[in-house]
Write a protein that holds these residues in place. Structure first.
Motif, PDB file in Angstrom:
ATOM      1  N   ARG A  61       0.843  -1.197   0.000  1.00 18.72           N
ATOM      2  CA  ARG A  61       0.000   0.000   0.000  1.00 18.72           C
ATOM      3  C   ARG A  61       0.882   1.252   0.000  1.00 18.72           C
ATOM      4  NH1 ARG A  61      -2.809  -0.535   5.980  1.00 18.72           N
ATOM      5  NH2 ARG A  61      -0.897  -0.395   7.249  1.00 18.72           N
ATOM      6  N   ARG A  62       0.332   2.282  -0.577  1.00 20.45           N
ATOM      7  CA  ARG A  62       1.040   3.552  -0.716  1.00 20.45           C
ATOM      8  C   ARG A  62       0.081   4.656  -0.331  1.00 20.45           C
ATOM      9  NH1 ARG A  62       1.754   7.651  -4.537  1.00 20.45           N
ATOM     10  NH2 ARG A  62       3.900   8.361  -4.867  1.00 20.45           N
ATOM     11  N   PRO A  63       0.469   5.563   0.553  1.00 25.17           N
ATOM     12  CA  PRO A  63      -0.482   6.597   0.990  1.00 25.17           C
ATOM     13  C   PRO A  63      -0.818   7.564  -0.140  1.00 25.17           C
ATOM     14  CG  PRO A  63       1.712   7.040   1.856  1.00 25.17           C
ATOM     15  CD  PRO A  63       1.774   5.688   1.226  1.00 25.17           C
ATOM     16  N   LEU A  64      -2.016   8.090  -0.075  1.00 21.20           N
ATOM     17  CA  LEU A  64      -2.402   9.136  -1.004  1.00 21.20           C
ATOM     18  C   LEU A  64      -1.532  10.365  -0.781  1.00 21.20           C
ATOM     19  CD1 LEU A  64      -5.048   7.290  -0.963  1.00 21.20           C
ATOM     20  CD2 LEU A  64      -6.266   9.369  -1.634  1.00 21.20           C
ATOM     21  N   ARG A  65      -1.424  11.158  -1.804  1.00 19.96           N
ATOM     22  CA  ARG A  65      -0.592  12.355  -1.733  1.00 19.96           C
ATOM     23  C   ARG A  65      -0.989  13.245  -0.562  1.00 19.96           C
ATOM     24  NH1 ARG A  65      -2.332  16.503  -5.972  1.00 19.96           N
ATOM     25  NH2 ARG A  65      -3.961  16.660  -4.406  1.00 19.96           N
ATOM     26  N   ASP A  66      -2.288  13.340  -0.310  1.00 23.99           N
ATOM     27  CA  ASP A  66      -2.763  14.235   0.732  1.00 23.99           C
ATOM     28  C   ASP A  66      -2.625  13.645   2.132  1.00 23.99           C
ATOM     29  OD1 ASP A  66      -3.469  15.603  -1.493  1.00 23.99           O
ATOM     30  OD2 ASP A  66      -5.604  15.093  -1.380  1.00 23.99           O
ATOM     31  N   PHE A  67      -2.200  12.372   2.229  1.00 19.97           N
ATOM     32  CA  PHE A  67      -2.152  11.723   3.536  1.00 19.97           C
ATOM     33  C   PHE A  67      -0.755  11.216   3.880  1.00 19.97           C
ATOM     34  CE2 PHE A  67      -6.577  11.582   2.357  1.00 19.97           C
ATOM     35  CZ  PHE A  67      -7.224  11.881   3.538  1.00 19.97           C
ATOM     36  N   VAL A  68       0.257  11.733   3.191  1.00 23.07           N
ATOM     37  CA  VAL A  68       1.620  11.363   3.544  1.00 23.07           C
ATOM     38  C   VAL A  68       1.928  11.919   4.927  1.00 23.07           C
ATOM     39  CG1 VAL A  68       4.054  11.596   2.941  1.00 23.07           C
ATOM     40  CG2 VAL A  68       2.342  11.310   1.140  1.00 23.07           C
ATOM     41  N   GLY A  69       2.274  11.025   5.855  1.00 22.45           N
ATOM     42  CA  GLY A  69       2.509  11.420   7.242  1.00 22.45           C
ATOM     43  C   GLY A  69       1.258  11.420   8.095  1.00 22.45           C
ATOM     44  N   LEU A  70       0.104  11.203   7.456  1.00 23.45           N
ATOM     45  CA  LEU A  70      -1.173  11.201   8.187  1.00 23.45           C
ATOM     46  C   LEU A  70      -1.865   9.854   8.055  1.00 23.45           C
ATOM     47  CD1 LEU A  70      -2.536  14.690   7.023  1.00 23.45           C
ATOM     48  CD2 LEU A  70      -1.330  14.164   9.140  1.00 23.45           C
ATOM     49  N   GLU A  71      -1.092   8.797   7.863  1.00 23.88           N
ATOM     50  CA  GLU A  71      -1.692   7.491   7.617  1.00 23.88           C
ATOM     51  C   GLU A  71      -2.544   7.015   8.792  1.00 23.88           C
ATOM     52  OE1 GLU A  71       1.413   8.264   7.283  1.00 23.88           O
ATOM     53  OE2 GLU A  71       2.098   7.839   5.249  1.00 23.88           O
ATOM     54  N   LYS A  72      -2.191   7.406   9.992  1.00 23.37           N
ATOM     55  CA  LYS A  72      -2.899   6.922  11.171  1.00 23.37           C
ATOM     56  C   LYS A  72      -3.785   7.992  11.799  1.00 23.37           C
ATOM     57  CE  LYS A  72       0.701   3.541  12.283  1.00 23.37           C
ATOM     58  NZ  LYS A  72       1.651   3.047  13.318  1.00 23.37           N
ATOM     59  N   CYS A  73      -4.171   8.970  10.987  1.00 23.29           N
ATOM     60  CA  CYS A  73      -5.012  10.038  11.532  1.00 23.29           C
ATOM     61  C   CYS A  73      -6.422   9.524  11.788  1.00 23.29           C
ATOM     62  CB  CYS A  73      -5.048  11.225  10.570  1.00 23.29           C
ATOM     63  SG  CYS A  73      -5.765  10.840   8.971  1.00 23.29           S
ATOM     64  N   GLU A  74      -7.136  10.227  12.657  1.00 24.38           N
ATOM     65  CA  GLU A  74      -8.498   9.814  12.987  1.00 24.38           C
ATOM     66  C   GLU A  74      -9.441  10.160  11.835  1.00 24.38           C
ATOM     67  OE1 GLU A  74      -7.812  13.973  14.409  1.00 24.38           O
ATOM     68  OE2 GLU A  74      -6.760  12.044  14.471  1.00 24.38           O
ATOM     69  N   LYS A  75     -10.646   9.653  11.904  1.00 28.07           N
ATOM     70  CA  LYS A  75     -11.606   9.804  10.817  1.00 28.07           C
ATOM     71  C   LYS A  75     -11.955  11.272  10.554  1.00 28.07           C
ATOM     72  CE  LYS A  75     -16.038   8.055   9.152  1.00 28.07           C
ATOM     73  NZ  LYS A  75     -16.488   9.345   8.656  1.00 28.07           N
ATOM     74  N   GLY A  76     -12.037  12.081  11.628  1.00 26.40           N
ATOM     75  CA  GLY A  76     -12.376  13.488  11.426  1.00 26.40           C
ATOM     76  C   GLY A  76     -11.320  14.209  10.612  1.00 26.40           C
ATOM     77  N   THR A  77     -10.055  13.984  10.915  1.00 34.55           N
ATOM     78  CA  THR A  77      -8.978  14.608  10.139  1.00 34.55           C
ATOM     79  C   THR A  77      -8.979  14.090   8.712  1.00 34.55           C
ATOM     80  OG1 THR A  77      -7.647  14.800  12.145  1.00 34.55           O
ATOM     81  CG2 THR A  77      -6.497  14.976  10.030  1.00 34.55           C
ATOM     82  N   ARG A  78      -9.241  12.800   8.569  1.00 33.58           N
ATOM     83  CA  ARG A  78      -9.266  12.230   7.224  1.00 33.58           C
ATOM     84  C   ARG A  78     -10.368  12.860   6.382  1.00 33.58           C
ATOM     85  NH1 ARG A  78      -9.085   6.923   8.448  1.00 33.58           N
ATOM     86  NH2 ARG A  78     -11.343   6.646   8.455  1.00 33.58           N
ATOM     87  N   ASP A  79     -11.549  13.010   6.972  1.00 34.00           N
ATOM     88  CA  ASP A  79     -12.654  13.631   6.234  1.00 34.00           C
ATOM     89  C   ASP A  79     -12.355  15.095   5.913  1.00 34.00           C
ATOM     90  OD1 ASP A  79     -13.961  11.243   6.383  1.00 34.00           O
ATOM     91  OD2 ASP A  79     -15.202  11.827   8.117  1.00 34.00           O
ATOM     92  N   ALA A  80     -11.718  15.799   6.858  1.00 35.73           N
ATOM     93  CA  ALA A  80     -11.379  17.204   6.609  1.00 35.73           C
ATOM     94  C   ALA A  80     -10.373  17.331   5.468  1.00 35.73           C
ATOM     95  CB  ALA A  80     -10.819  17.831   7.885  1.00 35.73           C
ATOM     96  N   MET A  81      -9.409  16.435   5.438  1.00 34.88           N
ATOM     97  CA  MET A  81      -8.423  16.480   4.356  1.00 34.88           C
ATOM     98  C   MET A  81      -9.066  16.182   3.010  1.00 34.88           C
ATOM     99  SD  MET A  81      -5.465  17.400   5.409  1.00 34.88           S
ATOM    100  CE  MET A  81      -4.531  16.898   3.988  1.00 34.88           C
ATOM    101  N   LEU A  82      -9.978  15.213   2.980  1.00 41.37           N
ATOM    102  CA  LEU A  82     -10.671  14.907   1.725  1.00 41.37           C
ATOM    103  C   LEU A  82     -11.505  16.092   1.262  1.00 41.37           C
ATOM    104  CD1 LEU A  82     -11.824  11.197   2.184  1.00 41.37           C
ATOM    105  CD2 LEU A  82     -10.244  12.097   0.485  1.00 41.37           C
ATOM    106  N   ASN A  83     -12.207  16.729   2.197  1.00 43.72           N
ATOM    107  CA  ASN A  83     -13.015  17.891   1.822  1.00 43.72           C
ATOM    108  C   ASN A  83     -12.136  19.036   1.336  1.00 43.72           C
ATOM    109  OD1 ASN A  83     -15.465  16.682   2.442  1.00 43.72           O
ATOM    110  ND2 ASN A  83     -15.359  17.281   4.602  1.00 43.72           N
ATOM    111  N   PHE A  84     -10.999  19.247   2.037  1.00 48.78           N
ATOM    112  CA  PHE A  84     -10.093  20.300   1.589  1.00 48.78           C
ATOM    113  C   PHE A  84      -9.588  20.017   0.180  1.00 48.78           C
ATOM    114  CE2 PHE A  84      -5.749  21.897   1.098  1.00 48.78           C
ATOM    115  CZ  PHE A  84      -5.954  23.251   1.312  1.00 48.78           C
ATOM    116  N   SER A  85      -9.196  18.781  -0.081  1.00 50.45           N
ATOM    117  CA  SER A  85      -8.708  18.419  -1.423  1.00 50.45           C
ATOM    118  C   SER A  85      -9.803  18.589  -2.461  1.00 50.45           C
ATOM    119  CB  SER A  85      -8.209  16.978  -1.409  1.00 50.45           C
ATOM    120  OG  SER A  85      -7.759  16.595  -2.700  1.00 50.45           O
ATOM    121  N   PHE A  86     -11.037  18.208  -2.105  1.00 48.51           N
ATOM    122  CA  PHE A  86     -12.147  18.328  -3.044  1.00 48.51           C
ATOM    123  C   PHE A  86     -12.443  19.788  -3.367  1.00 48.51           C
ATOM    124  CE2 PHE A  86     -16.774  18.921  -3.550  1.00 48.51           C
ATOM    125  CZ  PHE A  86     -16.941  18.274  -4.766  1.00 48.51           C
ATOM    126  N   TYR A  87     -12.587  20.610  -2.342  1.00 49.95           N
ATOM    127  CA  TYR A  87     -12.926  22.017  -2.593  1.00 49.95           C
ATOM    128  C   TYR A  87     -11.762  22.763  -3.245  1.00 49.95           C
ATOM    129  CZ  TYR A  87     -17.182  21.413   0.116  1.00 49.95           C
ATOM    130  OH  TYR A  87     -18.401  21.008   0.562  1.00 49.95           O
TER     131      TYR A  87
END
Length: 1431
Positions: A725-751
């Protein structure tokens, strides 16, 4: 990764050796003929995995020699050594023996296109044609039999004639095509539906003859070849029959419609003597041969090209390995070849770019050799077949069936399963970090995993394994003919025709999902969360909701053929986590993969796409996609999937069109929503150690890993990890982040992809982690949003990066600014791509240098950044020097052209190496440096040697002077002429008081001031003059002063003053010493810039010596213009245009305006007296006296300039003067002058003069041409002009008009008489006689013209001698009219001569001469008249 599974056939008798094999064209049934010394010959049928069909066994005492399948039905025809022919039915095994027609070995068996005819032939030349029904059963005895008396070799059926396309015909009929309607009409011939079967065929014999057999069975010879015929082929596109003989002579024939063949090409195919030859023919006109050599030879008959394909030892082939046989699969575009070492080589045709019709690739380069498949033995026969594209290989001992299989892999709920071998899997549980092996007892063709189970199948059987801890145990195993399986919770989903079965792990069917016949058979399944997507073979899709106890339809069936053009079949179907989107991969009608990914929006019921060939979606795309268009364009999709939990996130694996390199694969991630469509999230190249994309589950991509090429036969003790497995570009260093941070990062990338910065910042406003902000900054590199990046860097507290990004804003290219951000974040690959995309190779070069990528830096500088090439060489040399690689650094110092300084510096501690380098360098600068070094070491001899090599003559002279070798130094300075050396030697001589030599070498050094100084100090006056003339003006002035002070050689002083530019001083000295020769020489160089007083003084000098022209020049230069003009007048000197130009200065401050005009008129008068009229005109004009200017111009006689000057001046007087001048010319012969006279009189407003001119014109017409009509017109114009004129002469104007009116009346009468004569001659004569009685008739109408009119009349009447002079010639007594009579006679006689009435003219002249002699005229008048007409 695709591999070939091999299945050995389950032969009933393994002692028999296979001899022939053949596949059915569509069904996976293989027929194998074998023989043995004990059992004779036999034929068996086998299924795709080698299972023997026991009911279909045929054996005879002799072996089978020919096998042919029916083109449609499962019917096999067998030809035996004994001549027997048998029909074998599958699967029943029924055998039908054809009637005994053949008594010799069967040589050929051939079916027609649809199988309704069968041709059999033997070695004796007997040929029979049989008819079969639609089920493939024999109908009676043979239809036709022929005997050719020679062994038969080949047979091919003629191609079917094209039938009528009923669908196209129906559409044409509906649109109103009358011809199409007529074809459907009962009046026409029966309509032939579809392609018709060709029943005619060609058969060849061993003596080289080819016979044609028509549909009625009649045979006729077609052509003849030298030698036995091995193969017959038909090139349908060109209508060409191809013949190949045993000697490999290839001939091509065109077939005539009336029969017969014409050979148009013949060529010899090369081969190795004594080897067996395998020849095949492909549908795209390729003739492929294997001749027992390490190469395959291919002839493209359509393009008339040929090339060879060879084996590659780097892929595992051995040296000396020969190719025995070949077979081609058109569906997969694969050419297979069997070798003598038991390997099967495969060449796959590379996909050509679909970009343009102008793409012309090298045909050989399109064939890509694959890794070979090993089956051992000696491969003697290969054949592709069936609709599953199976390959059968005969290795002389047995037959193996090879089927291509893509290694199975699946990911679900953090569990990945990857196939290692046909029966082995590697199971990786990412949540536990465990890897388990799984060994099955069947060939695995598919696998599906979940959190607790692993399901495998082979198309006929399904096994379910349960994961419990570190062990796997079977929970269910059952037979099932399903080629694809999906798993959700405790349910298994299998397919069968027109339905999907929902089963338990033990195989019990719980529910059936049915499909209509139009919807087709399910062939594709995919489960994501609680949704099942189903794709059918008719391109329909359905989605089911699995969240309840029973599966419910989530949407109706969608026919994609209505939305996708050129759709062949569906390749893959994937559903997202919310069941709102379905992604599709498809193939085109031609079988090639489509380069688009299609998206079906279930809620909107719309189909959209993203085109990876253009790199753009279906709509006007966003800026981020536009920026990365070059990276994602020119590709086609290979695999795709949705995130297991995030319904917006989609990932696709793409490969470049026409490339076979696995490292060229890219992974593209998109956001897919209803509101914003498709948005690019990321794009990167797949890492080299990974095999294929497996799944996407934020925050990771999951890939399969590459395995060794050596197959794994048994389960190892420690199973390899086959999933990574290889982390997504937006989650390098954040592989073990909680769901809230993960959702925030996805929303930031989307917007951020949408461009909605407000929403993007809202989604991350509560995040405090620096790692999160760093990842967001990394996103900004991909989206190229530097404004967002600055905020991210600020929250990171990275001041150094913020400063670097701010400084980079000075760059004009946005990509260059983003590249600096990427460098600061450690995204070096992205920075490199950005610099390349904006063509900033200078920055790319500096980037490579900064990261010690020196080979790439040098390559970039040499190819694109040549302006910094030498700098790059220098920096690389410095780097090499720092690394201790001095020899290599030396080479790059030389390339940078800095070796003259840097190499001695680098080698200064190693004098031996330095001396060797200096000796080899052969560089003057290096020689000089080395000589200086030796000199500093007091090694004068070697220093002189290297100074000489360096051609440093100054140093040579300097050292020689130091050593006391003065003669040697003098010789060097004299021979070389080096100025520095001469100067040094001169200083040496001066120091030793050798003045003569010092002056000499100062002169050679061009140090004239030093030489002059020595000459003055030592009274060397003779040399002083020459040296001063060679030196600068200051030295000349100094030498002249020296001569003047001494009072000797004053002529030299004058010359030097003059040469130095001190002309006044030279003249003063010349006048003082009365040096007239020098004075004259100096005066010749004086000009208007000289002192006026000096000029005047010189002019007086020239006047005294009678050199007036030079004096005038000097006076003009001194601006004494009156004196100059007076001198010209006094001595009659010609004033040239240049001199006049200099003297006609109107803005001089020395003269008043009146004096200036007077001077100009004086110059003009002088020019007039000299005959320079044009120059006089010019000067008069400058003086403002245009009247005198016109007079001067009139004297020149230049008519064009006169007219031009008059028009430019626009003065009445000048117009009249010009008109008067033109009237004095011969205006009768020059109509241009006539026009000018009228124009200028008109412009001059002189109607009285113009009227007079018209009167003169009228008189000319009467006197010279007797043209009274034109004279009348001229007089009328004169009358008009005079009427306009003002009467300023007390009534004279009225008298003139009355006289003019009287003339007009008389001329009108005479003109009327002339015109009347042709109608009434008598009346005209009477009126003419009356006109003669008019007083003052002459000169309006000349009396002679009137008499001439009468004489002409009487001459025409023949009464000339009866005419008396008493009535008509009484007025001739007046001597004033004798000129008119002469003119009259002249006119009359000329007219009669023109009329060729010579006799009458002679008689008339004789009469008039006699009369004239009797008249009382003056003697002179009579004499002139008689002498004029006597001739």
């Amino acid at each position: 990764m695709a591999v070939y599974f091999d299945h050995r056939i389950e032969a009933p008798d393994r002692s028999n050796l296979p001899s022939h094999l053949t596949w059915h064209s569509t069904l996976p049934i293989l027929a194998v003929a074998s023989s043995g010394p004990a059992s004779g010959g036999s034929v068996d049928l086998y299924l795709q995995q080698g299972e023997c069909v026991k009911s279909c066994h045929v054996d005879r005492a002799q072996p089978a020699v020919v096998l042919r399948w029916h083109p449609v039905k499962p019917v096999l025809v067998l030809g035996w050594e004994s001549g027997e022919v048998v029909l074998l039915m599958h699967p029943s095994g029924d055998q039908t023996v054809l009637p005994a027609v053949h008594t010799a070995r069967i040589a050929l068996l051939e079916w027609s296109g649809s199988g309704s005819r069968l041709v059999t032939g033997d070695q004796n030349g007997a040929l029979a044609v049989w008819k079969l029904d639609a089920r493939g059963r024999l109908l009676g005895n043979y239809l036709v039999k022929h005997d050719y008396n020679k062994p038969l070799t080949c047979c091919i059926f003629k191609p079917a004639s094209p039938g009528v396309d009923v669908a196209m015909l129906a559409r044409a009929s509906v649109s109103g095509d009358e011809s199409a309607l007529d074809m459907f009409s009962w009046k026409g011939a029966p309509l032939k539906m579809g392609p018709q079967e060709g029943l005619g065929f060609y058969v060849s014999t061993s003596d080289g003859k080819v016979h044609a057999v028509d549909e009625q069975g009649k045979t006729s010879p077609l052509l003849s070849e030298d030698g036995s015929i091995r193969k017959l082929f038909y090139l349908e596109k060109r209508g060409v029959l191809v013949v190949v003989t045993d000697t490999l002579m290839l001939s091509q024939y065109t077939l005539r419609p009336e029969g017969g063949a014409h050979e148009f090409m013949k060529v010899k195919l090369s081969s190795t003597a004594g080897q067996n030859v395998d020849i095949i023919w492909t549908e795209n006109s390729l003739l492929i041969t294997a001749t027992g050599e390490p190469v395959i030879k291919i002839w493209d008959l359509e393009r008339d090209e040929n090339y060879v394909l060879s084996l590659d030892e780097t892929l595992g082939f051995k040296k000396g390995e020969m190719i025995n046989c070949v077979s081609y699969c058109a569906a997969k575009e694969i050419l297979a070849a069997g070798t003598s070492k038991g390997r099967i080589a495969m060449w796959k045709t590379a996909m050509q770019p679909m970009s343009s019709s102008s793409y012309k690739a090298d045909a050989k380069a399109l064939w890509k050799l694959q890794t070979p498949t090993e089956i051992h033995g000696n491969v003697t026969e290969l054949q592709w077949g069936s609709n599953q594209n199976l390959l059968a290989a005969n290795n002389s001992r047995t037959v193996l069936i090879l089927s291509e299989h893509v290694m199975s892999a699946h990911f679900g709920q953090q569990v990945a399963a990857v196939q290692l071998a046909p029966t082995q899997l590697s199971i990786t549980n990412f949540s536990r970090g465990e890897t388990l092996p799984l060994q099955c007892d069947m060939h695995i063709r598919g696998v599906c995993v979940s959190k607790d189970s692993v399901t495998v199948w082979n198309g006929k059987h399904i096994s379910v394994f349960e994961l419990s801890g570190t062990a796997l145990h079977v929970t269910g195993s059952f037979p099932c003919d399903s080629h694809i399986v999906a798993v959700h919770d405790e349910n298994l989903y299998t397919v069968e025709p027109n339905r999907v079965q929902i089963r338990t792990p033990q195989g019990t069917v719980k529910q059936l999902l049915t499909f209509s016949r139009a919807e087709g058979n399910p062939v594709l399944l995919d489960v994501c969360q609680s949704y099942l997507a189903v794709g059918t073979d008719t391109a329909h899709i359905r989605v089911y909701d699995l969240s309840r106890r029973d599966a419910k339809a989530h949407c109706g069936a969608k026919n994609l053929s209505d939305h996708i053009s050129d759709l062949g079949a569906l390749r893959s179907v994937k559903c997202n986590a919310s069941g709102s989107q379905v992604s599709l991969l498809a193939s085109q009608v031609n079988g090639r993969p489509d380069h688009k990914v299609y998206f079906y929006d279930i809620e909107m019921d719309t189909v959209t796409h993203f085109d990876f060939f253009t790199g753009r979606p279906y709509y006007s795309y966003c800026s981020c996609i536009k920026l990365m268009e070059n990276e994602i364009g020119g590709r086609f999709p290979v695999a795709h999937c949705w995130d297991e939990n995030e319904p917006r996130l989609f990932v696709c694996e793409t490969a470049p069109i026409g490339s076979e390199k696995s490292e060229d694969v890219s992974v593209v991630t998109l956001f897919c929503t209803q509101e914003h469509g498709l948005l690019l999230q990321d794009c990167f190249s797949r890492p080299s150690g990974l095999q294929a994309l497996l799944a996407l589950d934020v925050p990771y991509y999951y890939f399969t890993c590459k395995v060794s090429s050596v197959p794994i036969r048994a389960a190892p003790a420690s199973p390899p990890v086959m999933a990574s497995r290889r982390p997504l570009r937006d989650f390098v260093g954040l592989e073990k982040c909680e769901k809230g941070t993960r959702d925030a990062m996805l929303n930031f990338s989307f917007y951020l992809s949408v461009g909605d910065m407000d929403e993007a910042f809202k989604s991350i406003k509560l995040i405090k982690s620096k790692a999160v902000w760093e990842n967001m900054a990394r996103m900004c590199v991909k989206t190229r949003r530097l404004d967002v990046a600055r905020m991210c860097l600020g929250n990171m507290g990275n001041a150094r990066a913020a400063k670097a990004v701010k400084e980079a804003e000075a760059e004009s290219e946005p990509e260059a600014r983003v590249a600096m951000l990427a460098i600061q974040l450690g995204m070096l690959e992205d920075a490199e791509k950005l610099y390349k995309s904006c063509h900033r190779y200078d920055l790319l070069n500096a980037f490579y240098q900064a990261f010690s990528e020196w080979p790439r830096a040098l390559e970039t500088a040499e190819a694109h950044d040549r302006i910094h090439l030498r700098t790059t060489y220098y920096n690389y040399a410095k780097y090499l020097e720092s690394m201790g690689h001095k020899n290599l650094a030396l080479a790059y110092y030389e390339k940078s052209d800095t070796h003259r300084v840097e190499v001695p510096r680098m080698l200064q501690d190693d004098t031996v190496s330095l001396e060797v380098y200096v000796t080899k360098a052969k560089d003057k600068n290096i020689y000089k440096w080395w000589a200086q070094y030796l000199e500093s070491q007091s090694n004068m001899e070697r220093a002189l040697l290297f100074y000489e090599r360096a051609q440093d003559y100054l140093s040579l002279v300097r050292v020689h002077c130091y050593l006391g070798n003065i003669p040697e130094a003098s010789q060097i300075a004299n021979n070389t002429g080096d100025r520095a050396a001469s100067y040094h030697l001169a200083r040496h001589y001066e120091g030793h008081e050798d003045i003569k030599q010092a002056v000499h070498f100062y002169t050679r050094a061009q140090a004239y001031n030093n030489a002059i100084r020595l000459c003055k100090e030592n009274s060397l006056d003779d040399q002083l003059m020459n040296l001063a003339l060679l030196s600068n003006p200051e030295d000349m002035m100094e030498a002249a002063c020296h001569y003047e002070e001494k009072g000797k050689h004053l002529d030299r002083a004058v010359a030097l003053y003059h040469k130095a530019g001190y002309v006044s001083k030279a003249l003063e000295l010349a006048f003082a010493t009365e040096q007239f020769a020098a004075l004259q020489l100096i005066a010749e160089e004086l000009n208007e810039n000289s002192d006026p007083a000096l000029l005047a003084r010189c002019s007086d000098f020239f006047v005294q010596h009678s050199q007036y022209e030079k004096a005038v020049e000097l006076l003009a230069a001194a601006k004494k213009y009156p004196e100059a003009v007076e001198l010209c007048l006094t001595h009659n000197l010609t004033i040239t245009e240049d001199l006049a130009e200099r003297m006609t200065v109107t803005d001089s401050k020395d003269l008043t305006e009146e004096a200036g005009k007077a001077l100009l008129e004086k110059i003009a008068d002088c020019c007039m007296s000299q005959g320079s009229y044009h120059l006089a005109t010019k000067v008069y004009t400058q003086a403002g006296n245009k009247h005198r200017a016109m007079k001067a111009l009139l004297k020149s006689g230049d008519t064009d300039k006169i007219a031009f000057f008059a028009n430019v001046s626009r003065q009445k007087e000048l117009f009249i003067m010009a008109a008067n001048y033109f009237q004095s010319l011969d205006w009768r012969k020059n109509p241009k002058n006539l026009k000018r006279i009228i124009e200028f009189y008109t412009k001059g407003k002189a109607p009285d003069l113009l009227g007079g001119f018209y009167e003169a014109c009228a008189q000319v017409e009467i006197d010279d041409y007797q043209n009274y009509e034109k004279a009348l017109d001229a007089l009328m114009e004169a009358f008009k002009c005079l009427s306009k004129a003002k009467d300023g002469s007390s009534g004279q104007q009225e008298v003139r008009l009355a006289d003019l009116q009287h003339k007009i009346v008389l001329i009108k009468k005479f003109v009327h008489i002339r015109r009347l004569y042709s109608e009434d001659p008598d009346e005209a004569v009477r009126m003419c006689e009356a006109l003669l009685e008019e007083p003052e008739l002459n000169p309006a109408v000349r009396i002679g013209d009137a008499f001439g009119f009468l004489i002409d009349h009487h001459c025409q009447q023949g009464r000339l001698q009866t005419v008396t002079l008493s009535n008509h010639l009484q007025i001739i007594k007046d001597e004033r009219f004798h000129r008119d009579q002469i003119s009259c006679l002249n006119y009359y006689c000329q007219r009669k001569i023109q009329e060729q009435n010579l006799i009458r003219a002679k008689r008339c002249l004789a009469f008039w001469l006699n009369e004239m002699k009797n008249q009382k005229m003056s003697r002179s008048s009579k004499t002139s008249f008689i002498s004029r007409f006597s001739d």
